[in-house]
Each structure stands twice: as C-alpha cells, then as structure tokens.
Design a protein around this motif. Structure first.
Motif, PDB file in Angstrom:
ATOM      1  N   ASN A   1      -1.095  30.075   4.922  1.00 53.22           N
ATOM      2  CA  ASN A   1      -0.521  31.206   5.651  1.00 53.22           C
ATOM      3  C   ASN A   1       0.066  32.166   4.610  1.00 53.22           C
ATOM      4  N   ARG A   2      -0.828  32.834   3.866  1.00 52.32           N
ATOM      5  CA  ARG A   2      -0.494  33.524   2.630  1.00 52.32           C
ATOM      6  C   ARG A   2       0.678  34.496   2.723  1.00 52.32           C
ATOM      7  N   ASN A   3       0.786  35.204   3.812  1.00 45.26           N
ATOM      8  CA  ASN A   3       1.822  36.226   3.896  1.00 45.26           C
ATOM      9  C   ASN A   3       3.167  35.667   4.363  1.00 45.26           C
ATOM     10  N   HIS A   4       3.207  34.354   4.554  1.00 49.68           N
ATOM     11  CA  HIS A   4       4.455  33.696   4.956  1.00 49.68           C
ATOM     12  C   HIS A   4       4.625  32.404   4.165  1.00 49.68           C
ATOM     13  N   SER A   5       4.318  32.475   2.875  1.00 52.22           N
ATOM     14  CA  SER A   5       4.368  31.280   2.030  1.00 52.22           C
ATOM     15  C   SER A   5       5.009  31.609   0.685  1.00 52.22           C
ATOM     16  N   ALA A   6       5.975  30.783   0.300  1.00 49.68           N
ATOM     17  CA  ALA A   6       6.524  30.853  -1.061  1.00 49.68           C
ATOM     18  C   ALA A   6       5.749  29.854  -1.899  1.00 49.68           C
ATOM     19  N   ASP A   7       5.070  30.347  -2.945  1.00 50.35           N
ATOM     20  CA  ASP A   7       4.181  29.475  -3.715  1.00 50.35           C
ATOM     21  C   ASP A   7       4.114  29.960  -5.161  1.00 50.35           C
ATOM     22  N   SER A   8       2.995  29.724  -5.835  1.00 51.11           N
ATOM     23  CA  SER A   8       2.892  30.076  -7.262  1.00 51.11           C
ATOM     24  C   SER A   8       2.904  31.573  -7.513  1.00 51.11           C
ATOM     25  N   ARG A   9       2.919  32.382  -6.473  1.00 55.11           N
ATOM     26  CA  ARG A   9       3.072  33.829  -6.645  1.00 55.11           C
ATOM     27  C   ARG A   9       4.526  34.206  -6.929  1.00 55.11           C
ATOM     28  N   THR A  10       5.434  33.235  -6.767  1.00 55.20           N
ATOM     29  CA  THR A  10       6.850  33.511  -7.016  1.00 55.20           C
ATOM     30  C   THR A  10       7.293  32.805  -8.291  1.00 55.20           C
ATOM     31  N   ARG A  11       8.182  33.422  -9.025  1.00 52.44           N
ATOM     32  CA  ARG A  11       8.687  32.818 -10.257  1.00 52.44           C
ATOM     33  C   ARG A  11       9.505  31.563  -9.959  1.00 52.44           C
TER      34      ARG A  11
ATOM     35  N   ILE B   1       0.838  -1.200   0.000  1.00 51.63           N
ATOM     36  CA  ILE B   1       0.000   0.000   0.000  1.00 51.63           C
ATOM     37  C   ILE B   1       0.873   1.250   0.000  1.00 51.63           C
ATOM     38  N   PHE B   2       1.900   1.250   0.874  1.00 50.16           N
ATOM     39  CA  PHE B   2       2.760   2.430   0.960  1.00 50.16           C
ATOM     40  C   PHE B   2       3.644   2.574  -0.267  1.00 50.16           C
ATOM     41  N   ALA B   3       3.943   1.467  -0.928  1.00 50.25           N
ATOM     42  CA  ALA B   3       4.806   1.546  -2.109  1.00 50.25           C
ATOM     43  C   ALA B   3       4.050   2.048  -3.334  1.00 50.25           C
ATOM     44  N   PHE B   4       2.769   1.649  -3.461  1.00 48.99           N
ATOM     45  CA  PHE B   4       2.050   1.947  -4.700  1.00 48.99           C
ATOM     46  C   PHE B   4       0.825   2.839  -4.520  1.00 48.99           C
ATOM     47  N   ALA B   5       0.231   2.866  -3.344  1.00 51.04           N
ATOM     48  CA  ALA B   5      -1.016   3.604  -3.172  1.00 51.04           C
ATOM     49  C   ALA B   5      -0.887   4.820  -2.270  1.00 51.04           C
ATOM     50  N   ALA B   6       0.006   4.779  -1.295  1.00 57.91           N
ATOM     51  CA  ALA B   6       0.095   5.866  -0.334  1.00 57.91           C
ATOM     52  C   ALA B   6       1.523   6.024   0.156  1.00 57.91           C
ATOM     53  N   ARG B   7       1.780   7.177   0.750  1.00 55.20           N
ATOM     54  CA  ARG B   7       3.073   7.414   1.370  1.00 55.20           C
ATOM     55  C   ARG B   7       2.887   8.470   2.442  1.00 55.20           C
ATOM     56  N   THR B   8       3.928   8.799   3.161  1.00 57.99           N
ATOM     57  CA  THR B   8       3.833   9.797   4.215  1.00 57.99           C
ATOM     58  C   THR B   8       4.682  11.019   3.860  1.00 57.99           C
ATOM     59  N   ALA B   9       4.367  12.130   4.518  1.00 58.70           N
ATOM     60  CA  ALA B   9       5.131  13.371   4.333  1.00 58.70           C
ATOM     61  C   ALA B   9       5.122  14.126   5.650  1.00 58.70           C
ATOM     62  N   THR B  10       6.123  14.964   5.841  1.00 55.79           N
ATOM     63  CA  THR B  10       6.241  15.762   7.057  1.00 55.79           C
ATOM     64  C   THR B  10       6.190  17.245   6.695  1.00 55.79           C
ATOM     65  N   VAL B  11       5.359  17.994   7.410  1.00 59.32           N
ATOM     66  CA  VAL B  11       5.241  19.430   7.182  1.00 59.32           C
ATOM     67  C   VAL B  11       6.486  20.128   7.721  1.00 59.32           C
ATOM     68  N   SER B  12       7.033  21.035   6.911  1.00 59.48           N
ATOM     69  CA  SER B  12       8.208  21.800   7.327  1.00 59.48           C
ATOM     70  C   SER B  12       7.908  23.287   7.183  1.00 59.48           C
ATOM     71  N   GLY B  13       7.920  24.008   8.286  1.00 58.17           N
ATOM     72  CA  GLY B  13       7.674  25.438   8.242  1.00 58.17           C
ATOM     73  C   GLY B  13       6.230  25.827   8.506  1.00 58.17           C
ATOM     74  N   PRO B  14       5.956  27.145   8.510  1.00 57.79           N
ATOM     75  CA  PRO B  14       4.630  27.655   8.893  1.00 57.79           C
ATOM     76  C   PRO B  14       3.719  28.008   7.723  1.00 57.79           C
ATOM     77  N   SER B  15       4.079  27.647   6.489  1.00 61.15           N
ATOM     78  CA  SER B  15       3.335  28.163   5.325  1.00 61.15           C
ATOM     79  C   SER B  15       1.907  27.648   5.214  1.00 61.15           C
ATOM     80  N   MET B  16       1.567  26.561   5.950  1.00 56.91           N
ATOM     81  CA  MET B  16       0.200  26.031   5.847  1.00 56.91           C
ATOM     82  C   MET B  16      -0.623  26.254   7.116  1.00 56.91           C
ATOM     83  N   LEU B  17      -0.132  27.125   8.005  1.00 58.35           N
ATOM     84  CA  LEU B  17      -0.941  27.471   9.183  1.00 58.35           C
ATOM     85  C   LEU B  17      -2.231  28.168   8.738  1.00 58.35           C
ATOM     86  N   PRO B  18      -3.339  27.980   9.430  1.00 56.70           N
ATOM     87  CA  PRO B  18      -3.508  27.163  10.631  1.00 56.70           C
ATOM     88  C   PRO B  18      -3.865  25.702  10.345  1.00 56.70           C
TER      89      PRO B  18
END
Length: 207
Positions: free
Chosen positions: A169-179, A56-73
């Motif tokens: 956390n729009r004002n503390h996120s690097a995303d598609s607004r940056t080149r 399941i983890f190899a083909f259907a799912a995996r895990t990830a760890t959040v790093s930083g505050p860009s997705m608060l709250p």
C-alpha cells in the motif's frame, strides 16, 4: 454310593468354577493392563507431538500479526501469519518479510523485498513506476502506484548485507523510502511470511 458320586460331581464343579474364576480374573487384569497401556501410548504420542511443534516454532518457524494498512491488499490489519525462519538468510525479490525493530523499541514491521545488495532502485513519483537496475517492475500486488515521495533521494544503491523494502500500500507505508527505516540489515530480517492462518476465511499461502 449315589451320595459319593454326587459329592464327587459337586467337588468337580467347584474346582471348575474356581479355575474359571481365576482365569476370568486374570483376563480382566490383562484387559485393564491393555487399556492402561493404550492410554499411556496415546498420552506419550500427544506429548511427543506437542514437543515437535514447540521445537518447530522455536527453531524453524514463528508467527506474526499484521498491524496497520501498509500491506493492503495482500495483508490486512490483524492477519496472523506463519513465518519461515530456519535457513532463511537470503531474501528474494517479492518475498514478504518481517523486520525486527526492537533496537528502537518498536514492534516489527512487515514489508516486501524490492531490492537486494548491489541493486539500483529508482522511483518515478510522477508515473508511480519503480525501476530496479533500469528495468520497470511489474507489481500486480500493489494497492495503487507509488506516488508518495518520502525523505530519501532516488536513485539509491542497496549496500551489501541489506535489502530495500516497501509496503504494497505504497502511499500509506513507511518503508525504505524513509531515512527512519532505510535499508534493512539482513540480520534484522526475522523470517519470510509464507502462510496466513487467521482469519480462517482468508487462510492461504502468501503471494
């Protein structure tokens, strides 16, 4: 005569005891075999279960760890997430996705899908409102309005095979607004974050 009868009874008792011992020994062996078989079945079930989980983890799912505050709250630094991978090829509005950045030698980033192919995205940085195809978005997941301008000029149109993403956390996120990040090629979307399993006190589905 009495002595002969006594010997006959003794012989019969010994024969009975001998047969009993054989029967008891066989029963003991059967019980041992049954116990061994039960342990073997239990081990086999555990091995199969572990194998299924690994698949399941190899083909259907995996895990990830959040790093930083860009997705608060919505998400906090250090949150551990379960991602859906198998069959996830068409991200929808509002999906929280993990994006591969290995081609630039950087760790993955986690953002929310705001625009899909063909959408026109515009942002009023005075009011903090985001518009998609002329419609102002209702974004209850935001930490604060979108007031920070990056180096991308708006409005922009999302090209085919791509998505436009931003952090909650729009004002503390690097995303598609940056080149530097820009529009996200769908081939770089590693999966959709569906469940937070750590920390246990905040475990649950991701909105």
């Amino acid at each position: 005569m009495l002595e002969q009868q006594y010997r006959t009874r003794q012989d019969a008792r010994r024969e009975h005891d001998f047969r009993y011992d054989i029967k008891n020994s066989l029963n003991t062996r059967e019980r041992r075999r049954g116990a061994v078989a039960e342990v073997y079945e239990w081990v086999e079930s555990c091995v199969i279960a572990v194998g299924v989980i690994l698949l399941i983890f190899a083909f259907a799912a995996r895990t990830a760890t959040v790093s930083g505050p860009s997705m608060l709250p919505t998400l906090r630094d250090g949150d551990r997430l379960l991602l859906v991978q198998a069959g996830y090829h068409d991200p929808q509005y509002g999906d929280v996705v993990v994006i591969d950045r290995s081609q630039k030698g950087e760790p993955p980033i986690i953002k929310r899908v705001i625009g899909r192919a063909g959408d026109e995205i515009d942002i009023d940085f005075e009011t903090g409102q985001v518009r998609r195809n002329g419609q102002t978005l209702d974004e209850p997941y935001l930490n604060e309005p979108t007031l920070t301008r990056r180096d991308v000029e708006f409005p922009v149109t999302v090209p085919e095979g791509s998505v436009f993403v931003m952090g909650d956390n729009r004002n503390h996120s690097a995303d598609s607004r940056t080149r530097e990040i820009g529009m996200i090629d769908l081939r770089r979307v590693m999966g959709k974050a569906v469940y937070r399993f750590l920390p246990a006190g905040r475990a649950g589905e991701i909105d």
